[in-house]
Design an enzyme around this catalytic site. Structure first.
Site, short mmCIF file in Angstrom:
data_model
loop_
_atom_site.label_atom_id
_atom_site.label_comp_id
_atom_site.label_asym_id
_atom_site.label_seq_id
_atom_site.Cartn_x
_atom_site.Cartn_y
_atom_site.Cartn_z
N TYR A 54 -36.06 -6.91 -6.00
CA TYR A 54 -34.95 -7.85 -5.91
C TYR A 54 -35.03 -8.79 -7.10
O TYR A 54 -36.10 -9.35 -7.37
CB TYR A 54 -35.03 -8.63 -4.59
CG TYR A 54 -33.94 -9.66 -4.39
CD1 TYR A 54 -34.21 -11.02 -4.46
CD2 TYR A 54 -32.63 -9.27 -4.12
CE1 TYR A 54 -33.21 -11.97 -4.26
CE2 TYR A 54 -31.62 -10.22 -3.92
CZ TYR A 54 -31.92 -11.57 -3.99
OH TYR A 54 -30.94 -12.50 -3.81
N LYS A 67 -38.95 -20.40 -8.61
CA LYS A 67 -39.85 -20.80 -7.52
C LYS A 67 -40.90 -21.82 -7.96
O LYS A 67 -40.58 -22.99 -8.17
CB LYS A 67 -40.47 -19.55 -6.89
CG LYS A 67 -39.39 -18.63 -6.26
CD LYS A 67 -39.96 -17.41 -5.62
CE LYS A 67 -38.89 -16.42 -5.24
NZ LYS A 67 -38.19 -16.76 -4.00
N ASP A 104 -39.90 -9.54 -14.17
CA ASP A 104 -39.34 -10.56 -13.29
C ASP A 104 -40.51 -11.24 -12.57
O ASP A 104 -41.03 -10.72 -11.59
CB ASP A 104 -38.37 -9.91 -12.29
CG ASP A 104 -37.85 -10.92 -11.29
OD1 ASP A 104 -36.97 -10.56 -10.48
OD2 ASP A 104 -38.33 -12.08 -11.29
#
Ligand code: KE4
Length: 426
Positions: A143, A266, A238
């Site tokens: 994702y 994050k 990523d």
């Protein structure tokens, strides 16, 4: 036990789609009413009914040192007094970029954005603009945020909600998204051969968190690196989840593999909305206003978000022992759960890398989306609710990594292991 959350959920659904601002929070796959949180401190969250939970998602990664971490709170409180946003460059943004460059390898230039989605979306656009090619490869179950191009066989919320195709994503977009199974280097080689000269980028979660935790097989990432070198493809790591979590230098440092572009999110924001993408100057210099690959954001580099991330990253940079502590706690949890599961003769796999860990009720190795989706999700969902009723908040999906925070105590871990034992005794 959950009366307030139930009432709030009813009310929320009158004004917010599904009552939540991000689908994974809705408990859709695990069932039941999503709990509305009121506060959190350290390793503990407190819901609207006053129930306390040991937190194993850490806001899906950011709260690596625990909630309301004092230095971050103080830094925000002070900074907010001198305005929350200027829409003009600030020295703090330079300090943040310099700090990140001092922590991670292979980043000459870095651009701040406001989410991991923006970071990945921008990195892909940049790779396409830099190579002049349209197609890219992503891996089934990974994702990279909700930009159109990535919502093809994606993990996290799409897997959790079992959404196969997303209405609104046009064929024109998805036709350029090539996918193959994680840990299948041969499939990557096949695609690189079939679409020779057409592939701008390969984007990957170097350690996966969105199918549960999945670890790259030996040689897998190295093999992709070689393909990218041979075919002039931009290799994008990523690291929205792994960045500053697996190590100060993220997966690049931990796995000793160089990416061409890296995305962050994050942890980098300390719980505030921050993402970033960066890499070699040769590529990054194509980003506007230096080059013509346009990318922008009203609140990019926002001073409050910057000071939160800057403070947290400095804590991590200046206290490298944090990573050893966090990894030791995660190993302790994993080993403790394995002993209990073995005693109950339950088929299971525990995937663990650094402070990322996931438990799968499965008699086979979990190495890609196909194997992850064949695990006993129903049993996981039952465990989720058993733990929740006993004050432990696991990610509400079997397709998510658990994230430990360093405020967790060994007593918290022992309680978790003991409750797993109790669950299996049922
Ligand atoms: P955001 O746009 O949600 O900040 O980041 C997107 C993203 C990009 N790359 C990776 C590897 C990610 O894990 C994410 C977001 N992670 C999910 C949890 N698996 C966010 C939780 C949510 O969607 O609410």
């Amino acid at each position: 036990m959950y009366d307030q959350s139930k009432q709030l959920f009813e009310r929320a659904q009158q004004s917010i789609p599904g009552g939540v601002n991000s689908p994974v929070r809705a408990f859709k796959s695990v069932g039941g009413t999503p709990l509305f949180m009121q506060s959190a401190k350290g390793a503990y969250m407190f819901d609207a009914d006053g129930n306390q939970y040991i937190d194993y998602i850490a806001s899906w990664g950011p709260m690596i040192l625990g909630h309301a971490y004092e230095p971050v709170v103080k830094a925000i409180q002070e900074k907010v007094l001198s305005s929350t946003s200027f829409g003009a460059p600030t020295e703090l943004e330079i300090e943040m970029a310099e700090l990140i460059k001092s922590m991670v390898p292979n980043v000459d230039l870095i651009r701040m954005v406001s989410s991991g989605t923006e970071a990945c979306m921008s990195a892909l656009r940049l790779a396409r603009g830099y190579t002049g090619r349209n197609k890219f490869i992503k891996f089934e179950g990974c994702y990279h945020g909700h930009a159109d191009a990535f919502l093809v066989k994606a993990g996290s919320g799409m897997a959790t909600l079992n959404i196969q195709t997303v209405p609104g994503i046009t064929a024109g977009v998805s036709n350029d998204t090539l996918t193959c199974a994680y840990n299948n280097l041969e499939a990557v080689q096949q695609l690189a051969k079939e679409y020779k000269g057409e592939i701008a980028a390969i984007i990957i979660e170097p350690v996966v968190g969105n199918m549960g935790c999945i670890i790259p097989a030996p040689g897998f990432l190295e093999g992709i690196r070689k393909i990218c070198d041979e075919e002039s493809i931009v290799f994008i790591f990523d690291e929205v989840m792994t960045g500053f979590r697996l190590a100060a230098g993220g997966a690049q440092t931990k796995l000793n593999i160089n990416a061409d572009l890296v995305t962050y999110g994050k942890v980098i924001g300390g719980g505030l909305p921050v993402g970033a993408f960066g890499g070699k100057k040769e590529i990054m210099q194509h980003i506007a206003p230096l080059g013509n690959v346009y990318q922008a954001g009203t609140l990019s580099g926002n001073p409050i978000a910057m000071i939160a991330g800057f403070t947290l990253l400095n804590e991590l940079k200046n206290n490298p022992a944090i990573y050893e502590e966090l990894n030791a706690k995660t190993k302790y949890l994993g080993d403790g759960m394995a002993i209990v599961l073995s005693q109950h003769d339950v088929p299971y796999r525990i995937n663990r890398f650094g402070s990322m860990i996931s438990l799968h009720f499965s008699d086979h190795a979990i190495t890609d989306f196909d194997s992850a989706s064949k695990a006993d999700i129903v049993r996981f969902n039952k465990l989720f609710h058993f733990m929740l009723e006993n004050g432990i908040y696991l990610p509400p999906s079997a397709y998510e990594s658990w994230f430990l925070n360093n405020a967790l105590t060994y007593a918290d871990l022992d309680k978790t292991i003991a409750l797993l034992d109790k669950f299996l005794l049922q």
